[in-house]
Motif scaffolding. Sequence first.
Motif, PDB file in Angstrom:
ATOM      1  N   ALA A  75       2.393 -20.354  10.927  1.00  0.00           N
ATOM      2  CA  ALA A  75       2.416 -19.647   9.608  1.00  0.00           C
ATOM      3  C   ALA A  75       2.606 -18.287   9.933  1.00  0.00           C
ATOM      4  N   GLN A  76       3.052 -17.350   8.977  1.00  0.00           N
ATOM      5  CA  GLN A  76       3.163 -16.002   9.244  1.00  0.00           C
ATOM      6  C   GLN A  76       3.120 -15.013   7.794  1.00  0.00           C
ATOM      7  N   ALA A  77       2.879 -13.992   7.963  1.00  0.00           N
ATOM      8  CA  ALA A  77       2.849 -12.934   6.813  1.00  0.00           C
ATOM      9  C   ALA A  77       4.104 -12.559   6.099  1.00  0.00           C
ATOM     10  N   LEU A  86       6.215  -8.396  15.408  1.00  0.00           N
ATOM     11  CA  LEU A  86       5.684  -9.774  14.849  1.00  0.00           C
ATOM     12  C   LEU A  86       4.322  -9.793  14.305  1.00  0.00           C
ATOM     13  N   PHE A  87       3.741  -8.957  13.604  1.00  0.00           N
ATOM     14  CA  PHE A  87       2.339  -8.812  13.247  1.00  0.00           C
ATOM     15  C   PHE A  87       2.445  -9.724  12.199  1.00  0.00           C
ATOM     16  N   GLY A  88       1.255 -10.826  12.367  1.00  0.00           N
ATOM     17  CA  GLY A  88       1.014 -11.705  11.269  1.00  0.00           C
ATOM     18  C   GLY A  88       1.575 -13.322  11.526  1.00  0.00           C
ATOM     19  N   ASP A 119      -1.448  -7.318  16.827  1.00  0.00           N
ATOM     20  CA  ASP A 119      -1.022  -5.747  16.987  1.00  0.00           C
ATOM     21  C   ASP A 119      -0.019  -5.305  16.111  1.00  0.00           C
ATOM     22  N   GLN A 120      -0.211  -4.433  15.325  1.00  0.00           N
ATOM     23  CA  GLN A 120       0.688  -3.720  14.515  1.00  0.00           C
ATOM     24  C   GLN A 120       2.059  -3.066  15.263  1.00  0.00           C
ATOM     25  N   LYS A 121       1.526  -2.422  16.411  1.00  0.00           N
ATOM     26  CA  LYS A 121       2.472  -1.642  16.884  1.00  0.00           C
ATOM     27  C   LYS A 121       3.172  -2.320  18.404  1.00  0.00           C
ATOM     28  N   GLU A 122       2.377  -2.999  19.071  1.00  0.00           N
ATOM     29  CA  GLU A 122       2.802  -3.499  20.317  1.00  0.00           C
ATOM     30  C   GLU A 122       2.706  -5.113  20.123  1.00  0.00           C
ATOM     31  N   ILE A 123       3.523  -5.699  21.079  1.00  0.00           N
ATOM     32  CA  ILE A 123       3.575  -7.040  21.254  1.00  0.00           C
ATOM     33  C   ILE A 123       2.289  -7.469  21.935  1.00  0.00           C
TER      34      ILE A 123
END
Length: 199
Positions: A75-77, A86-88, A119-123
Amino acid sequence: MSKSYRTKTRMMSILHITLTLTLLFSLLANAEAADEFYRDISPTSLGLHKEKLTHLRFYLHDILSGSKPTAVRIAQAQSTNTSSSLFGLLVMTDDPLTVGPEPDSKLVGKAQGMYGFSDQKEIGLSVIFNMAFTEEKYNGSTISLLGRNMVLSAVREIPIVGGSGAFRFARGYAEARSYTLDGQTGDAVVEYNLYVFHY
């Protein structure tokens, strides 16, 4: 009626009453126990005696590329493809665990579970892994990890939250170190050192 006959009859009546009362109390006690929500028990009643600390070391092979990947996107956003972290994205795994970093090294188990890029900023990953072992005295036993994994850090600590088989009542932590990481495919080999308290 003889005196001995009356004595025997009285004794039989007393025995009958005693057995009836014993059975009645036993049934009542079992009925109460069946209705209990909880009860305290001794750890030794489950065969738990002395807690020990075990160190396990192995390599996890997380392969996203090729015809037989061990990790697949499930799944992914909508925004995942434009996110630098790659958030989501959510990935399901059945990663081999081996003694050495080489793919053909001796297999000792599988890391089955999933990780999500959270994490929205880092992996940074949120990981849920069941390390299911297949070798020696730990065959059929598992260790469960649940926590944060900042992939680009040199060393990451992930909590051990439980286990089964030889690792019942497990607690401790895992240290993860990237051995190799392919920036193009995402394939990785990760060294794991687990420090686990168990009985």
